[in-house]
Design a protein around this motif. Structure first.
Motif, short mmCIF file in Angstrom:
data_model
loop_
_atom_site.label_atom_id
_atom_site.label_comp_id
_atom_site.label_asym_id
_atom_site.label_seq_id
_atom_site.Cartn_x
_atom_site.Cartn_y
_atom_site.Cartn_z
N ASP A 98 34.36 -33.02 14.66
CA ASP A 98 34.51 -33.90 13.51
C ASP A 98 33.25 -34.71 13.25
OD1 ASP A 98 37.09 -33.08 12.94
OD2 ASP A 98 37.99 -34.57 14.29
N GLY A 99 32.40 -34.85 14.27
CA GLY A 99 31.16 -35.60 14.11
C GLY A 99 30.13 -35.16 15.13
N ILE A 100 28.85 -35.35 14.77
CA ILE A 100 27.74 -35.04 15.68
C ILE A 100 26.79 -36.24 15.68
CG2 ILE A 100 27.87 -32.55 15.34
CD1 ILE A 100 25.47 -32.79 13.47
N ASP A 101 25.87 -36.28 16.63
CA ASP A 101 24.88 -37.35 16.67
C ASP A 101 23.82 -37.12 15.60
OD1 ASP A 101 26.18 -38.56 18.78
OD2 ASP A 101 24.99 -37.51 20.30
N CYS A 102 23.54 -38.14 14.80
CA CYS A 102 22.53 -38.04 13.74
C CYS A 102 21.15 -38.10 14.39
CB CYS A 102 22.70 -39.18 12.75
SG CYS A 102 21.44 -39.23 11.47
N PRO A 103 20.27 -37.14 14.10
CA PRO A 103 18.94 -37.17 14.71
C PRO A 103 18.06 -38.28 14.13
CG PRO A 103 19.12 -35.31 13.22
CD PRO A 103 20.48 -35.94 13.30
N GLY A 104 18.40 -38.81 12.96
CA GLY A 104 17.57 -39.85 12.34
C GLY A 104 17.82 -41.23 12.91
N CYS A 105 19.10 -41.62 13.04
CA CYS A 105 19.40 -42.99 13.48
C CYS A 105 20.22 -43.05 14.76
CB CYS A 105 20.12 -43.74 12.36
SG CYS A 105 21.72 -43.05 11.93
N GLY A 106 20.76 -41.94 15.21
CA GLY A 106 21.51 -41.93 16.45
C GLY A 106 22.99 -42.23 16.30
N SER A 107 23.45 -42.63 15.11
CA SER A 107 24.88 -42.89 14.92
C SER A 107 25.62 -41.57 14.73
CB SER A 107 25.10 -43.82 13.73
OG SER A 107 24.72 -43.16 12.53
N THR A 108 26.91 -41.66 14.57
CA THR A 108 27.72 -40.45 14.42
C THR A 108 27.70 -39.98 12.97
OG1 THR A 108 29.17 -41.16 16.21
CG2 THR A 108 30.01 -39.48 14.73
N ALA A 109 27.35 -38.73 12.77
CA ALA A 109 27.39 -38.11 11.44
C ALA A 109 28.71 -37.37 11.31
CB ALA A 109 26.22 -37.16 11.27
N LYS A 110 29.50 -37.75 10.32
CA LYS A 110 30.82 -37.15 10.13
C LYS A 110 30.71 -35.86 9.31
CE LYS A 110 33.08 -41.60 10.19
NZ LYS A 110 33.85 -42.57 9.42
N ARG A 111 31.65 -34.98 9.58
CA ARG A 111 31.66 -33.72 8.85
C ARG A 111 32.10 -33.96 7.41
NH1 ARG A 111 35.44 -28.72 10.38
NH2 ARG A 111 36.91 -30.38 10.12
N ARG A 112 31.35 -33.38 6.47
CA ARG A 112 31.67 -33.49 5.05
C ARG A 112 32.61 -32.35 4.66
NH1 ARG A 112 26.78 -32.71 1.70
NH2 ARG A 112 26.17 -31.30 3.33
N ILE A 113 33.36 -32.57 3.61
CA ILE A 113 34.21 -31.52 3.08
C ILE A 113 33.34 -30.64 2.18
CG2 ILE A 113 36.24 -30.99 1.70
CD1 ILE A 113 36.86 -32.44 4.29
N THR A 114 33.00 -29.48 2.65
CA THR A 114 32.19 -28.53 1.90
C THR A 114 32.78 -27.14 2.08
OG1 THR A 114 30.74 -28.13 3.79
CG2 THR A 114 30.04 -29.83 2.24
N ALA A 115 32.35 -26.26 1.26
CA ALA A 115 32.75 -24.87 1.44
C ALA A 115 32.02 -24.30 2.64
CB ALA A 115 32.42 -24.06 0.19
N VAL A 116 32.72 -23.55 3.43
CA VAL A 116 32.12 -22.94 4.60
C VAL A 116 31.16 -21.87 4.13
CG1 VAL A 116 32.57 -21.67 6.72
CG2 VAL A 116 34.16 -23.42 5.95
N GLN A 117 29.94 -21.89 4.61
CA GLN A 117 28.91 -20.95 4.18
C GLN A 117 28.85 -19.79 5.16
OE1 GLN A 117 25.27 -23.07 3.59
NE2 GLN A 117 26.29 -24.73 2.53
N ILE A 118 29.72 -18.84 4.95
CA ILE A 118 29.78 -17.70 5.86
C ILE A 118 28.71 -16.68 5.52
CG2 ILE A 118 31.23 -15.78 6.63
CD1 ILE A 118 33.61 -17.59 6.20
N GLY A 119 28.46 -16.46 4.24
CA GLY A 119 27.56 -15.39 3.81
C GLY A 119 26.14 -15.82 3.62
N VAL A 120 25.60 -16.65 4.46
CA VAL A 120 24.22 -17.08 4.32
C VAL A 120 23.35 -16.17 5.18
CG1 VAL A 120 22.60 -18.96 4.73
CG2 VAL A 120 24.87 -19.45 3.88
N GLY A 121 22.38 -15.54 4.57
CA GLY A 121 21.51 -14.64 5.31
C GLY A 121 20.18 -14.49 4.62
N ASP A 122 19.28 -13.79 5.25
CA ASP A 122 17.94 -13.64 4.71
C ASP A 122 17.64 -12.19 4.36
OD1 ASP A 122 15.55 -14.65 3.80
OD2 ASP A 122 14.53 -14.33 5.71
N SER A 123 18.66 -11.33 4.34
CA SER A 123 18.40 -9.94 4.02
C SER A 123 18.28 -9.77 2.51
CB SER A 123 19.53 -9.06 4.56
OG SER A 123 20.73 -9.33 3.85
#
Length: 97
Positions: free
Chosen positions: A26-51
């Motif tokens: 539900d959250g990860i450590d923010c690399p910028g400030c160190g606080s907890t970054a919460k998960r946003r409601i977004t579409a899951v990006q399953i088809g992301v690729g470089d082909s």
């Protein structure tokens, strides 16, 4: 693995991280400030690729949301009147649409 979006409350830049669908936190450590970054409601990006196939699919899919807008009628190659398909003189006497 799909990408998930995260954002902290301090206004740092949005983060995209890849996790297995069964282990998304539900959250990860923010690399910028160190606080907890919460998960946003977004579409899951399953088809992301470089082909090349994925880039083509993404470009095709994007035309549904943002089609190209033209400013005028495309220029015809040469004269505005089309050449007859056949050179048979009998075809010249047929009615035209």
């Amino acid at each position: 693995m799909p990408l998930y979006g995260f954002r902290c409350d301090q206004g740092c830049a949005a983060l995209d991280r890849s996790f297995a669908m069964s282990a998304v936190p539900d959250g990860i450590d923010c690399p910028g400030c160190g606080s907890t970054a919460k998960r946003r409601i977004t579409a899951v990006q399953i088809g992301v690729g470089d082909s090349a196939a994925m880039r083509l699919q993404d470009a095709t899919r994007s035309t549904a949301d943002a089609p190209r807008v033209v400013s005028g009628v495309p220029a015809s190659g040469g004269s505005a009147r089309r050449r007859p398909v056949s050179t048979d003189p009998r075809h010249r006497r047929l009615p035209r649409p």
